[in-house]
Enzyme design. Structure first.
Site, PDB file in Angstrom:
ATOM      1  N   ILE A 131       0.641  -1.277  -0.037  1.00  0.00           N
ATOM      2  CA  ILE A 131       0.001   0.045   0.143  1.00  0.00           C
ATOM      3  C   ILE A 131       0.842   1.150  -0.169  1.00  0.00           C
ATOM      4  O   ILE A 131       2.044   1.268   0.671  1.00  0.00           O
ATOM      5  CB  ILE A 131      -1.019   0.262   1.197  1.00  0.00           C
ATOM      6  CG1 ILE A 131      -1.868   1.196   1.305  1.00  0.00           C
ATOM      7  CG2 ILE A 131      -0.208  -0.171   2.446  1.00  0.00           C
ATOM      8  CD1 ILE A 131      -2.867   1.214   2.357  1.00  0.00           C
ATOM      9  N   SER A 132       0.527   2.224  -0.759  1.00  0.00           N
ATOM     10  CA  SER A 132       1.483   3.232  -0.981  1.00  0.00           C
ATOM     11  C   SER A 132       1.409   4.144   0.140  1.00  0.00           C
ATOM     12  O   SER A 132       0.700   4.120   1.110  1.00  0.00           O
ATOM     13  CB  SER A 132       0.962   4.438  -2.220  1.00  0.00           C
ATOM     14  OG  SER A 132       0.564   3.621  -3.382  1.00  0.00           O
TER      15      SER A 132
END
Length: 297
Positions: A131-132
């Site tokens: 996940i960024s």
């Protein structure tokens, strides 16, 4: 084993230009896991994370990118609101609609249990995916904000745990359409359960938000054309299917490249021609097949 690197000779590769940091030696440890998604620091993934390295200071950095110097720890910020305030403080978020949607969609729901949710760093979500970092989510929302108006259509390629897809859904509203495509079935199933716990749950229930298993490189033609397309992995070349599914007047944000990667902002003009610009340098996992991803290629 750690080694010493002269920062003066190492260019910043987490921002859209090069700068020279003051002459300084710091210990770094090289990791075999190169693809740690995009990074919040002014250097690359070999540098210590926010838990072990507080900040690189360079007051002469162009103000737009000054936020890229910042780190914060999971213990320093324990609430979603605090994370948003940090992003605002460092100039990452400027549009009020982005502030509101990121306040409404709590990042803590979308990271694995036990993972610090509010550290400005990417996090592993399994299956060689991440996940960024919060600042990258904020940047993408900023870049796409005017293409995420109520009633518009948005596509999130490589939707992972569904964070950005949920944000898109709230921004386009029940009269719009937000579509997430993820090629790992287990991640897709998990993302549906997460979204069902989030503020976007009513939109998932009424169908204006949908999550699908599929090869994101081919887009999702059922709800095309899209006003906004976000791609959460780096493409060697921009997939033609995604360009074809972009609406005239629409915008795509996609990291492009192999070792050296840049976020490209792709605008489709009213006559169907394409304009592009490079926004910033990043490091993402590659946009590839499901099997290659699971093999770690």
């Amino acid at each position: 084993m750690p080694c010493l690197v002269l920062l003066q000779s190492l260019p910043a590769i987490a921002c859209g230009f090069l700068y020279r940091a003051p002459l300084k030696c710091i210990p770094i440890t090289f990791s075999r896991h190169l693809y740690s998604h995009q990074l919040p620091s002014p250097l690359q993934s070999s540098l210590p994370t926010s838990s072990s390295f507080s900040r690189l200071r360079n007051p002469k950095i162009f103000p737009l990118f000054s936020w890229m110097e910042q780190y914060w720890s999971g213990t320093a910020i324990s609430r979603n609101k605090g994370m948003i305030e940090q992003l605002q403080r460092y100039g990452v978020i400027r549009f009020e609609r982005v502030v509101e949607v990121m306040k409404t969609i709590d990042r803590a729901l979308f990271v694995p249990e036990g993972t610090p949710a509010y550290v400005d760093s990417p996090a592993s979500i399994g299956y060689n995916a991440t996940i960024s970092a919060p600042h990258m989510h904020a940047m993408c929302l900023q870049l796409l904000e005017d293409k995420l108006q109520p009633g518009m259509h948005a596509l999130d390629v490589g939707s992972g745990t569904g964070y950005l897809t949920a944000c898109f859904a709230l921004m386009v509203g029940p009269k719009g359409r937000a579509v997430g495509v993820e090629h790992i079935p287990e991640l897709l199933a998990w993302s549906i359960k997460i979204v069902e716990q989030s503020a976007a749950a009513p939109l998932l229930k009424d169908g204006s938000l949908s999550l699908h298993v599929g090869d994101g490189r081919k887009g999702w033609s059922e709800h095309a054309p899209y006003d906004a397309i976000h791609v959460g992995a780096a493409a060697g070349d921009i997939p033609q299917d995604l360009i074809d599914q972009l609406k005239p007047g629409g915008r795509m944000v996609i990291p492009v490249g192999t070792f050296f990667q840049h976020v490209q902002v792709i605008d489709k003009n009213s006559d169907g021609s394409i304009s592009s610009r490079s926004e910033t340098s990043v490091r993402y996992v590659p946009l590839t097949s499901r099997d290659s991803q699971l093999e770690g290629l």
